[in-house]
Design an enzyme around this catalytic site. Structure first.
Site, PDB file in Angstrom:
ATOM      1  N   HIS A  19     -11.377  -1.581  -0.714  1.00 46.78           N
ATOM      2  CA  HIS A  19     -12.513  -0.664  -0.677  1.00 46.78           C
ATOM      3  C   HIS A  19     -13.804  -1.405  -0.353  1.00 46.78           C
ATOM      4  CE1 HIS A  19     -10.088   2.616  -2.377  1.00 46.78           C
ATOM      5  NE2 HIS A  19      -9.518   1.658  -3.067  1.00 46.78           N
ATOM      6  N   ASP A 116     -17.071   5.842  -1.942  1.00 45.52           N
ATOM      7  CA  ASP A 116     -15.656   5.746  -1.590  1.00 45.52           C
ATOM      8  C   ASP A 116     -14.886   6.841  -2.331  1.00 45.52           C
ATOM      9  OD1 ASP A 116     -15.104   4.902  -4.194  1.00 45.52           O
ATOM     10  OD2 ASP A 116     -14.888   2.791  -3.665  1.00 45.52           O
ATOM     11  N   HIS A 371       2.111  -5.696   3.157  1.00 44.21           N
ATOM     12  CA  HIS A 371       2.259  -4.552   2.251  1.00 44.21           C
ATOM     13  C   HIS A 371       1.717  -3.265   2.866  1.00 44.21           C
ATOM     14  CE1 HIS A 371      -1.837  -5.744   1.919  1.00 44.21           C
ATOM     15  NE2 HIS A 371      -2.141  -4.938   0.915  1.00 44.21           N
ATOM     16  N   SER A 376      -5.562  -4.625   5.693  1.00 42.82           N
ATOM     17  CA  SER A 376      -4.720  -5.648   6.303  1.00 42.82           C
ATOM     18  C   SER A 376      -4.146  -5.157   7.630  1.00 42.82           C
ATOM     19  CB  SER A 376      -3.577  -6.027   5.357  1.00 42.82           C
ATOM     20  OG  SER A 376      -4.060  -6.725   4.232  1.00 42.82           O
ATOM     21  N   ALA A 394       0.065   2.655  -3.590  1.00 44.24           N
ATOM     22  CA  ALA A 394      -1.031   3.444  -2.992  1.00 44.24           C
ATOM     23  C   ALA A 394      -0.487   4.325  -1.849  1.00 44.24           C
ATOM     24  CB  ALA A 394      -2.159   2.512  -2.524  1.00 44.24           C
ATOM     25  N   GLU A 395      -1.172   4.296  -0.686  1.00 44.83           N
ATOM     26  CA  GLU A 395      -0.720   5.128   0.447  1.00 44.83           C
ATOM     27  C   GLU A 395       0.102   4.323   1.439  1.00 44.83           C
ATOM     28  OE1 GLU A 395      -4.187   3.279   2.658  1.00 44.83           O
ATOM     29  OE2 GLU A 395      -3.265   3.315   0.674  1.00 44.83           O
ATOM     30  N   GLN A 396       0.605   3.171   1.005  1.00 40.43           N
ATOM     31  CA  GLN A 396       1.227   2.228   1.930  1.00 40.43           C
ATOM     32  C   GLN A 396       2.522   2.739   2.561  1.00 40.43           C
ATOM     33  OE1 GLN A 396       1.365  -1.309  -0.490  1.00 40.43           O
ATOM     34  NE2 GLN A 396      -0.869  -1.348  -0.698  1.00 40.43           N
TER      35      GLN A 396
END
Length: 474
Positions: A19, A116, A371, A376, A394-396
């Protein structure tokens, strides 16, 4: 003639580099391209070397004013088994007092507040102070669509999302496979799910949404979100949505012996021969999965640079709020016997943290086992490095599906790592494919060029941010 005072924007970030980094990069663009005055209010955990480095750089920046808000004590407000997502929501709720106080004291009043996704409860403060407010999504438009549509799905879908036999439909967007939902949707009985639904509703109170993607990458989702789009119509959503990415940090090489030796090692490797392995600043593997990954890297016979940390058995995001301090000797205890000595000539192990942007920009890097954190991911995209998608939290999982199945810039495993251990043979196969697949590499180059064009003067993201700046400046 009276000189006009610069437009002042305040940005708010929750703890976590995923974030904070894009918030800082957004701040830089407001300053450098629009001559805005910017203040960043960052609630920080200061639990990792990476975050400390970013904070030190931000605190000494001449571009913007950076205010570090120490993370509030939430021990009495959360249970021991509460997730990182829940903790972030509670932290930012408790930080509202400090945010309100700082905003109230700024004179003249800021022109805009940009928060955010964990800080949407600060939007009413902006309304009270007659400040225009925006939400900045550090991730992509498909995730945004799912988040703001989730309160509707909550009413439409019975039972757990992960048990559904059909994909979850979002008007105007690609459906989401049940196994790819965002972490808080995995268990509707968990506290984090209720926090997540509140975030979805919070977006609609803002005056607009900024997303860290670009028009050419996700046109379908962006059109669905905007006025006249199917999702916008379904939600009666009247706020504008702007694609302003890809916002990524620039390389900042530390001048110390470890960073210099890392770059020297990369300099000695052939071009596009090294697979970079990292699970972000907070991702961890189980000890069994860590051993299989080590065996897979060895079996692949590819050069590798692995940012390695000690395993944690239960939660993939367990390192998020903890301080990493493991050295190579400590980490080596969890690797196969003899692995370090056998791979000494082709592999480099780096404990806990490395300068990712510098690494990804090096000519020796040929693939990135990641990840799939969106930060990234964009750092890899902007350097044209093919991906091996290994989502953890998370939303990965959504990111991995987007990267592998729609964009074609990643290879991914046959079964999600959260469901079962990925075995060494499959890992070796993915590693070799990422380095040697011309199809994935060429597709990544196309996406890289598209993103760079969007950010350049006259590009779609450059124009979008200019529209926001004009609105804020009045």
């Amino acid at each position: 003639m009276e000189t006009r005072k610069p437009t002042h924007v305040v940005l708010v970030s929750c703890p976590g580099l995923g974030h904070l980094i894009p918030v800082i990069e957004l701040a830089k663009r407001f300053v450098l391209h629009h001559n805005f005055k910017v203040t960043i209010l960052a609630v920080t955990s200061q639990t990792s070397r990476a975050e400390t480095q970013i904070l030190n750089s931000a605190l000494t920046s001449s571009l913007f004013h950076f205010i570090d808000i120490p993370s509030p004590d939430i021990t009495a407000l959360v249970a021991q088994n509460d997730t990182v997502f829940t903790r972030l929501c509670v932290v930012m709720r408790e930080a509202k007092i400090a945010i309100r106080s700082i905003l109230s004291e700024i004179t003249p009043r800021p022109s805009a507040l940009i928060v955010d996704i964990f800080s949407t409860e600060a939007i009413p403060i902006a309304r009270e102070l007659n400040i225009i407010s925006y939400v900045f999504v550090a991730s992509h438009a498909w995730m945004l669509a799912l988040v703001i549509y989730s309160p509707v799905l909550d009413e439409l879908v019975e039972g757990q999302y992960v048990d559904q036999k059909e994909p979850l439909k979002i008007p105007g967007c690609k459906p989401v496979q049940p196994e790819d939902v965002i972490e808080p949707m995995l268990d509707r009985n968990d506290r984090q799910y209720k926090e997540y639904l509140a975030i979805g509703n919070g977006f609609l109170q803002s005056d607009g949404v900024l997303v860290n993607t670009w028009e050419e990458l996700q046109r379908e989702e962006l059109e669905a979100l905007r006025e006249g789009g199917l999702l916008s119509e379904a939600l009666n959503m009247k706020i504008p949505v702007y694609a302003v990415g890809p916002l990524v940090r620039q390389p900042e090489l530390e001048t110390n012996s470890s960073s210099e030796s890392l770059v020297k090692w990369l300099d000695e490797q052939p071009s596009q021969s090294v697979v970079y392995v990292s699970f972000g600043s907070g991702g961890t593997l189980s000890s069994e999965q860590m051993r299989e990954l080590a065996w897979g890297l060895e079996l692949s016979e590819q050069r590798f640079l692995w940012v390695v940390r000690a395993p944690i058995e239960k939660n993939a995001d367990a390192a998020f709020f903890t301080t990493g301090s493991s050295g190579i000797d400590e980490v080596a205890k969890y690797l196969p016997e003899g692995f370090v000595s056998r791979t000494n000539e082709v592999g480099l192990l780096v404990p806990e943290w490395a300068q990712q942007v510098t690494i990804l920009g090096h000519r020796a890097i040929g693939g990135f086992l990641t990840h799939c954190g969106w930060g990234s991911t964009l750092e890899s995209v902007t350097n044209g490095v093919p991906l091996i998608a290994w989502p953890l939290y998370a939303e990965q999982r959504m990111n991995a599906a987007l990267l592998a199945e729609e964009l074609g810039v990643a290879v991914r495993h046959r079964v999600l790592p959260i469901k079962k251990v990925v075995r060494r043979e499959e890992i070796a196969e993915m590693v070799k494919e990422s380095v040697k697949s011309n199809r994935v590499r060429e597709r990544m180059k196309e996406v890289q060029q598209s993103g760079m064009k969007a950010l350049s003067e006259g590009g779609s993201s450059y124009v979008a941010l200019s529209k926001i700046a004009n609105t804020i400046a009045g």
